[in-house]
Design a protein around this motif. Sequence first.
Motif, PDB file in Angstrom:
ATOM      1  N   ALA A  89       5.454  35.752 -66.860  1.00  0.00           N
ATOM      2  CA  ALA A  89       4.060  35.851 -66.432  1.00  0.00           C
ATOM      3  C   ALA A  89       3.848  36.807 -65.272  1.00  0.00           C
ATOM      4  CB  ALA A  89       3.548  34.458 -66.051  1.00  0.00           C
ATOM      5  N   VAL A  90       4.764  36.816 -64.328  1.00  0.00           N
ATOM      6  CA  VAL A  90       4.585  37.625 -63.122  1.00  0.00           C
ATOM      7  C   VAL A  90       5.253  38.999 -63.277  1.00  0.00           C
ATOM      8  CG1 VAL A  90       4.971  37.753 -60.628  1.00  0.00           C
ATOM      9  CG2 VAL A  90       4.418  35.557 -61.706  1.00  0.00           C
ATOM     10  N   GLU A  91       6.501  38.988 -63.757  1.00  0.00           N
ATOM     11  CA  GLU A  91       7.222  40.252 -63.919  1.00  0.00           C
ATOM     12  C   GLU A  91       6.877  40.951 -65.239  1.00  0.00           C
ATOM     13  OE1 GLU A  91      11.454  40.057 -62.664  1.00  0.00           O
ATOM     14  OE2 GLU A  91      11.038  37.936 -62.349  1.00  0.00           O
ATOM     15  N   LYS A  92       6.206  40.213 -66.126  1.00  0.00           N
ATOM     16  CA  LYS A  92       5.736  40.762 -67.401  1.00  0.00           C
ATOM     17  C   LYS A  92       6.885  41.255 -68.290  1.00  0.00           C
ATOM     18  CE  LYS A  92       1.279  41.980 -65.364  1.00  0.00           C
ATOM     19  NZ  LYS A  92       0.720  40.658 -65.684  1.00  0.00           N
ATOM     20  N   ILE A  93       7.940  40.454 -68.336  1.00  0.00           N
ATOM     21  CA  ILE A  93       9.092  40.746 -69.188  1.00  0.00           C
ATOM     22  C   ILE A  93       8.992  39.899 -70.450  1.00  0.00           C
ATOM     23  CG2 ILE A  93      11.614  40.704 -69.357  1.00  0.00           C
ATOM     24  CD1 ILE A  93      11.679  40.844 -66.277  1.00  0.00           C
ATOM     25  N   GLY A  94       9.265  40.500 -71.599  1.00  0.00           N
ATOM     26  CA  GLY A  94       9.346  39.741 -72.837  1.00  0.00           C
ATOM     27  C   GLY A  94       8.035  39.674 -73.602  1.00  0.00           C
ATOM     28  N   ASP A  95       8.162  39.297 -74.884  1.00  0.00           N
ATOM     29  CA  ASP A  95       7.008  39.163 -75.769  1.00  0.00           C
ATOM     30  C   ASP A  95       6.565  37.718 -75.933  1.00  0.00           C
ATOM     31  OD1 ASP A  95       6.888  42.008 -76.745  1.00  0.00           O
ATOM     32  OD2 ASP A  95       8.928  41.492 -77.373  1.00  0.00           O
ATOM     33  N   VAL A  96       7.475  36.769 -75.711  1.00  0.00           N
ATOM     34  CA  VAL A  96       7.167  35.362 -75.917  1.00  0.00           C
ATOM     35  C   VAL A  96       8.011  34.528 -74.960  1.00  0.00           C
ATOM     36  CG1 VAL A  96       8.850  35.251 -77.823  1.00  0.00           C
ATOM     37  CG2 VAL A  96       7.096  33.477 -77.618  1.00  0.00           C
ATOM     38  N   HIS A  97       7.390  33.508 -74.430  1.00  0.00           N
ATOM     39  CA  HIS A  97       8.073  32.573 -73.537  1.00  0.00           C
ATOM     40  C   HIS A  97       8.137  31.223 -74.240  1.00  0.00           C
ATOM     41  CE1 HIS A  97       7.819  29.987 -69.626  1.00  0.00           C
ATOM     42  NE2 HIS A  97       9.053  30.050 -70.089  1.00  0.00           N
ATOM     43  N   LEU A  98       9.341  30.697 -74.427  1.00  0.00           N
ATOM     44  CA  LEU A  98       9.535  29.383 -75.038  1.00  0.00           C
ATOM     45  C   LEU A  98       9.526  28.361 -73.912  1.00  0.00           C
ATOM     46  CD1 LEU A  98      12.308  30.239 -77.647  1.00  0.00           C
ATOM     47  CD2 LEU A  98       9.858  30.693 -77.704  1.00  0.00           C
TER      48      LEU A  98
END
Length: 344
Positions: free
Chosen positions: A213-222
């Motif tokens: 959410a903050v670093e904006k890494i990845g496409d999906v968070h499980l």
Amino acid sequence: MATRKLPWINLAAVAAAALAITLIVVKNVEGKAPAKLLNVSYDPTRELYRDINAGFTAGYEKASGRAIEVLQSHGGSSRQARLAVSGELKPDVVTLGLPSDVDVLRKHGQIADGWAARLPNQSRPYYSTIVFVVRQGNPQGIHDWPDLVKPGVEVITPDPKSSGNGKLTALAAWGAIVTRGGSEVAARAYLKTLYEHTPFLVPAARAAGTAFAVEKIGDVHLAWENEALREVAEARGQFEIVYPPVSILAEPSVAWVDANVASHGSAEAARAYLEYLFTDEGQEIIARNGYRPFKPQILANHADKLPPLKLFAVTAIARDWDDAQSKFFADNGIIDTVYRPKPR
């Protein structure tokens, strides 16, 4: 006129009286100090227990006439359990992400046998599950577990060796295959591929959320459902929750730590604290924080935020939580065969 001197014995008596008065004052001050409890919990429950503590302490002081302060410690659920076992943390109560994490303390003699039966609903005040958080518009088209391993999809999830979120993600992913007709061979292959789509595996849930959410890494968070709800609310339109067609029934569990409350003299307060979680007031706080209260009517009152879901129990993939811990997460268990640690 000659100055009259007090005999030395009278001076000693005055000094002794002054010391006695000081000791009485100090004792009275100490007697008014609030009692303290340490709640060792898993990573994303900071906000939940902040609100629980406020409700509990106000009611406890009114009922008992005694002030109480509840201290909090948060981290990956399994790591928190290990710190409690080692004595690095000395909790009065544990409120952990999986029943098997609480049971680790029983196996080391810190919690009594039969601990789950000491509170309602087998000491499980609420339920949760694992859901997907995606970016606005869901650009990767992620709707189900197989979508997580499409080419180019980057998945953020915590380490299953240290985090309750990480463990439940692994169990949910495995169950998403075998509960829909897939073999254990296929489930193992799927898990291996899933971990290949992770850029790193952080130790705990909140750090994973921060990366996404903050670093904006990845496409999906499980994520835990409550974390997903918090992330979406705080992001103001940047994220969406995707509820997969099937996921696992997570059963966070609580217990007072017999060995520690005996030495701290906190048994009564620790029990009262955990019993508060099962009251209507406690259940409402739980629901407002995005957890699924065990009382059906209170859950129904929050159906707009906590919709009905298809969740499978741990018994769909193992005998019980203890068996799941051994089968998947023990040394040389399934997880050791499909992943490698990926610290940042």
